[in-house]
Design a protein around this motif. Structure first.
Motif, PDB file in Angstrom:
ATOM      1  N   GLN A  80       8.295 -18.526   8.156  1.00 49.06           N
ATOM      2  CA  GLN A  80       8.205 -19.973   7.969  1.00 49.06           C
ATOM      3  C   GLN A  80       6.871 -20.340   7.330  1.00 49.06           C
ATOM      4  O   GLN A  80       5.827 -19.878   7.766  1.00 49.06           O
ATOM      5  CB  GLN A  80       8.310 -20.681   9.315  1.00 49.06           C
ATOM      6  CG  GLN A  80       9.737 -20.817   9.787  1.00 49.06           C
ATOM      7  CD  GLN A  80       9.828 -21.704  11.005  1.00 49.06           C
ATOM      8  OE1 GLN A  80       8.856 -22.297  11.420  1.00 49.06           O
ATOM      9  NE2 GLN A  80      11.005 -21.789  11.571  1.00 49.06           N
ATOM     10  N   PRO A  81       6.895 -21.151   6.272  1.00 47.12           N
ATOM     11  CA  PRO A  81       5.644 -21.546   5.636  1.00 47.12           C
ATOM     12  C   PRO A  81       4.839 -22.496   6.515  1.00 47.12           C
ATOM     13  O   PRO A  81       5.353 -23.031   7.505  1.00 47.12           O
ATOM     14  CB  PRO A  81       6.115 -22.253   4.363  1.00 47.12           C
ATOM     15  CG  PRO A  81       7.488 -22.714   4.682  1.00 47.12           C
ATOM     16  CD  PRO A  81       8.065 -21.730   5.648  1.00 47.12           C
ATOM     17  N   ALA A  82       3.599 -22.717   6.093  1.00 44.31           N
ATOM     18  CA  ALA A  82       2.685 -23.545   6.876  1.00 44.31           C
ATOM     19  C   ALA A  82       3.226 -24.945   7.101  1.00 44.31           C
ATOM     20  O   ALA A  82       2.986 -25.550   8.129  1.00 44.31           O
ATOM     21  CB  ALA A  82       1.334 -23.617   6.172  1.00 44.31           C
ATOM     22  N   PHE A  83       3.995 -25.488   6.122  1.00 40.15           N
ATOM     23  CA  PHE A  83       4.408 -26.882   6.234  1.00 40.15           C
ATOM     24  C   PHE A  83       5.384 -27.116   7.374  1.00 40.15           C
ATOM     25  O   PHE A  83       5.659 -28.244   7.739  1.00 40.15           O
ATOM     26  CB  PHE A  83       4.992 -27.384   4.911  1.00 40.15           C
ATOM     27  CG  PHE A  83       6.224 -26.671   4.450  1.00 40.15           C
ATOM     28  CD1 PHE A  83       6.143 -25.711   3.458  1.00 40.15           C
ATOM     29  CD2 PHE A  83       7.467 -26.961   4.995  1.00 40.15           C
ATOM     30  CE1 PHE A  83       7.281 -25.060   3.013  1.00 40.15           C
ATOM     31  CE2 PHE A  83       8.592 -26.319   4.562  1.00 40.15           C
ATOM     32  CZ  PHE A  83       8.508 -25.344   3.574  1.00 40.15           C
ATOM     33  N   ALA A  84       5.914 -26.010   7.950  1.00 36.96           N
ATOM     34  CA  ALA A  84       6.848 -26.180   9.065  1.00 36.96           C
ATOM     35  C   ALA A  84       6.189 -26.876  10.245  1.00 36.96           C
ATOM     36  O   ALA A  84       6.857 -27.483  11.070  1.00 36.96           O
ATOM     37  CB  ALA A  84       7.384 -24.823   9.490  1.00 36.96           C
ATOM     38  N   ASN A  85       4.866 -26.816  10.318  1.00 34.40           N
ATOM     39  CA  ASN A  85       4.160 -27.468  11.421  1.00 34.40           C
ATOM     40  C   ASN A  85       3.876 -28.936  11.143  1.00 34.40           C
ATOM     41  O   ASN A  85       3.376 -29.648  11.986  1.00 34.40           O
ATOM     42  CB  ASN A  85       2.829 -26.746  11.678  1.00 34.40           C
ATOM     43  CG  ASN A  85       3.065 -25.335  12.166  1.00 34.40           C
ATOM     44  OD1 ASN A  85       4.011 -25.094  12.895  1.00 34.40           O
ATOM     45  ND2 ASN A  85       2.225 -24.419  11.732  1.00 34.40           N
ATOM     46  N   THR A  86       4.161 -29.389   9.947  1.00 36.81           N
ATOM     47  CA  THR A  86       3.831 -30.754   9.563  1.00 36.81           C
ATOM     48  C   THR A  86       5.095 -31.593   9.537  1.00 36.81           C
ATOM     49  O   THR A  86       5.928 -31.415   8.667  1.00 36.81           O
ATOM     50  CB  THR A  86       3.182 -30.758   8.161  1.00 36.81           C
ATOM     51  OG1 THR A  86       2.179 -29.750   8.123  1.00 36.81           O
ATOM     52  CG2 THR A  86       2.555 -32.087   7.865  1.00 36.81           C
ATOM     53  N   SER A  87       5.235 -32.491  10.498  1.00 41.66           N
ATOM     54  CA  SER A  87       6.449 -33.296  10.525  1.00 41.66           C
ATOM     55  C   SER A  87       6.276 -34.509   9.630  1.00 41.66           C
ATOM     56  O   SER A  87       5.182 -35.019   9.453  1.00 41.66           O
ATOM     57  CB  SER A  87       6.749 -33.740  11.952  1.00 41.66           C
ATOM     58  OG  SER A  87       5.689 -34.501  12.445  1.00 41.66           O
ATOM     59  N   ALA A  88       7.371 -34.964   9.064  1.00 40.12           N
ATOM     60  CA  ALA A  88       7.331 -36.120   8.181  1.00 40.12           C
ATOM     61  C   ALA A  88       8.248 -37.195   8.728  1.00 40.12           C
ATOM     62  O   ALA A  88       9.272 -36.887   9.336  1.00 40.12           O
ATOM     63  CB  ALA A  88       7.802 -35.714   6.784  1.00 40.12           C
ATOM     64  N   LYS A  89       7.862 -38.446   8.538  1.00 38.08           N
ATOM     65  CA  LYS A  89       8.778 -39.523   8.905  1.00 38.08           C
ATOM     66  C   LYS A  89       8.633 -40.684   7.938  1.00 38.08           C
ATOM     67  O   LYS A  89       7.562 -40.896   7.369  1.00 38.08           O
ATOM     68  CB  LYS A  89       8.580 -39.960  10.347  1.00 38.08           C
ATOM     69  CG  LYS A  89       7.236 -40.539  10.670  1.00 38.08           C
ATOM     70  CD  LYS A  89       7.192 -40.976  12.130  1.00 38.08           C
ATOM     71  CE  LYS A  89       5.810 -41.527  12.471  1.00 38.08           C
ATOM     72  NZ  LYS A  89       5.693 -41.973  13.848  1.00 38.08           N
ATOM     73  N   LEU A  90       9.716 -41.422   7.797  1.00 38.38           N
ATOM     74  CA  LEU A  90       9.724 -42.571   6.907  1.00 38.38           C
ATOM     75  C   LEU A  90       9.022 -43.736   7.591  1.00 38.38           C
ATOM     76  O   LEU A  90       9.366 -44.092   8.725  1.00 38.38           O
ATOM     77  CB  LEU A  90      11.167 -42.947   6.561  1.00 38.38           C
ATOM     78  CG  LEU A  90      11.351 -44.036   5.502  1.00 38.38           C
ATOM     79  CD1 LEU A  90      10.829 -43.578   4.140  1.00 38.38           C
ATOM     80  CD2 LEU A  90      12.812 -44.428   5.382  1.00 38.38           C
ATOM     81  N   ILE A  91       8.035 -44.306   6.920  1.00 32.86           N
ATOM     82  CA  ILE A  91       7.321 -45.440   7.509  1.00 32.86           C
ATOM     83  C   ILE A  91       7.188 -46.562   6.488  1.00 32.86           C
ATOM     84  O   ILE A  91       7.416 -46.365   5.291  1.00 32.86           O
ATOM     85  CB  ILE A  91       5.907 -45.058   8.013  1.00 32.86           C
ATOM     86  CG1 ILE A  91       5.032 -44.543   6.842  1.00 32.86           C
ATOM     87  CG2 ILE A  91       5.975 -44.049   9.128  1.00 32.86           C
ATOM     88  CD1 ILE A  91       3.556 -44.455   7.188  1.00 32.86           C
ATOM     89  N   GLU A  92       6.805 -47.729   6.999  1.00 31.14           N
ATOM     90  CA  GLU A  92       6.475 -48.850   6.120  1.00 31.14           C
ATOM     91  C   GLU A  92       5.037 -49.251   6.414  1.00 31.14           C
ATOM     92  O   GLU A  92       4.673 -49.413   7.585  1.00 31.14           O
ATOM     93  CB  GLU A  92       7.423 -50.030   6.381  1.00 31.14           C
ATOM     94  CG  GLU A  92       7.154 -51.216   5.459  1.00 31.14           C
ATOM     95  CD  GLU A  92       8.178 -52.338   5.661  1.00 31.14           C
ATOM     96  OE1 GLU A  92       9.393 -52.041   5.744  1.00 31.14           O
ATOM     97  OE2 GLU A  92       7.746 -53.498   5.757  1.00 31.14           O
TER      98      GLU A  92
END
Lengths: 154, 198
Positions: free
Chosen positions: A19-31
């Motif tokens: 798993q690459p490093a970005f697997a630890n970085t969660s993303a969410k849609l925000i305003e």
């Protein structure tokens, strides 16, 4: 059977460790709603306090810094800064007019939010509103830095 | 007010060191061996470290581009000592220049960098980096991180022939000022300000 199970486990464990490093970085849609700012002057204090390096007073310097390739951020009313990774889906940050045109403006935008090591990042996907420049602080600070307004304006 | 303005201009354009700060004020966990210049910026500390140059978007999301986006994406450095993603936002030049031109040649490579971290991490969540020198890790000599202005001149050959610093003749800057003035509020706001202050 055990051979198949072993092979399956081997594949699963390889996939986990691959798993690459970005697997630890969660993303969410925000305003978010905030001012498009020049991050160097804001974070470094090179031009003075935070109140002086935003808004109309700092507009020309913000243009210089954006054109100079200094990363652009969005400063919210709560004082959080979101570093802009992309703007309206455009993959080009430094060498187009897109971000130049919104320097110092108050925008409301939706986008994917990432956090890593304390820094907020945003991929601005949709600018819902642009209220233009709302912080009219040149009345208090003049132009910041002073040489960003011509000495003998005609 | 005039004295304050002069001080601001002088400190920014010349990058004068703040002699009133003691040397230890610039020390941080990565200061050992650093020969970075200091300027008295907010919560400034020297930082010399080794890390990998990365496309920040790729690092965060897995959306990767060739050669770190060829200059069109933010570039960061994942510091080897603690796996922290450091965001450089400035090179060593003192005319509003970012770090892209200095970092891009090292995309994907292990580098040593020397510079300063600025900003109050307790307020902003992290410090941000001014890269002053860079080299492929282990190389004998550092290169100064000062490539931006030459790269600009190459991209803007006609503008570069004119007198003055790049930011006063940059076509994109001039286009915006022509459209909305120096304060971004229209030319009447500029005229009113000049009438009251000049």
């Amino acid at each position: 059977m055990f051979e198949r199970l072993g092979a399956f486990l081997a594949v699963v464990s390889m996939a986990m460790f691959a798993q690459p490093a970005f697997a630890n970085t969660s993303a969410k849609l925000i305003e978010i709603k905030g001012e498009v700012i020049d991050t160097w002057c804001y974070f470094s204090g090179v031009m003075g306090g935070e109140d002086a390096v935003i808004g109309s007073a700092h507009h020309t310097c913000a243009l210089w810094c954006a054109a100079g390739g200094i990363p652009v951020g969005v400063l919210t009313e709560e004082g959080e800064v979101f570093m802009v990774l992309k703007y309206q889906g455009e993959d080009v940050l430094e060498k187009t007019d897109t971000l130049m045109e919104v320097q110092s403006d108050i925008i409301t935008a939706k986008g994917m939010h990432y956090v890593r090591d304390g820094v907020n990042y945003i991929v601005v996907e949709n600018v819902i509103a642009n209220d233009g420049i709302q912080v009219l602080n040149h009345e208090d600070y003049g132009s910041v830095p002073p040489n960003s307004f011509p000495k003998n304006y005609q | 007010m005039r004295i304050l303005k002069s001080l601001l201009v002088t400190s920014f354009m010349l990058g004068m060191s703040n002699a009133s700060l003691a040397e230890e004020d610039w020390e941080g966990p990565f200061s050992d061996g650093s020969t970075a210049k200091t300027f008295g910026f907010q919560e400034e500390e020297k930082a010399l470290f080794t890390g990998k140059v990365v496309d920040v978007m790729c690092e965060l999301s897995g959306n990767c581009a060739d050669n770190c986006g060829n200059g069109n994406r933010l570039i960061g450095i994942v510091r080897e000592a603690d796996n922290k993603l450091i965001l450089p936002i400035k090179n060593s030049q003192f005319s509003f220049n970012g770090p892209m031109e200095d970092l891009l040649p090292y995309c994907g490579m292990r580098v040593d960098v020397d510079g300063i971290l600025v900003g109050d991490a307790e307020v902003y969540g992290s410090k941000f980096y001014m890269v002053q020198k860079i080299r492929e890790s282990g190389a004998a000599e550092f290169s100064k991180a000062n490539l931006w202005t030459k790269a600009w001149a190459k991209r803007n050959e006609e503008a570069a022939k004119k007198k003055g610093p790049w930011f006063r003749k940059d076509p994109r800057v001039l286009k915006q000022i022509e459209a909305t003035g120096y304060f971004g509020l229209g030319h009447d706001a500029d005229k009113n300000y000049a009438a009251e202050n000049q």
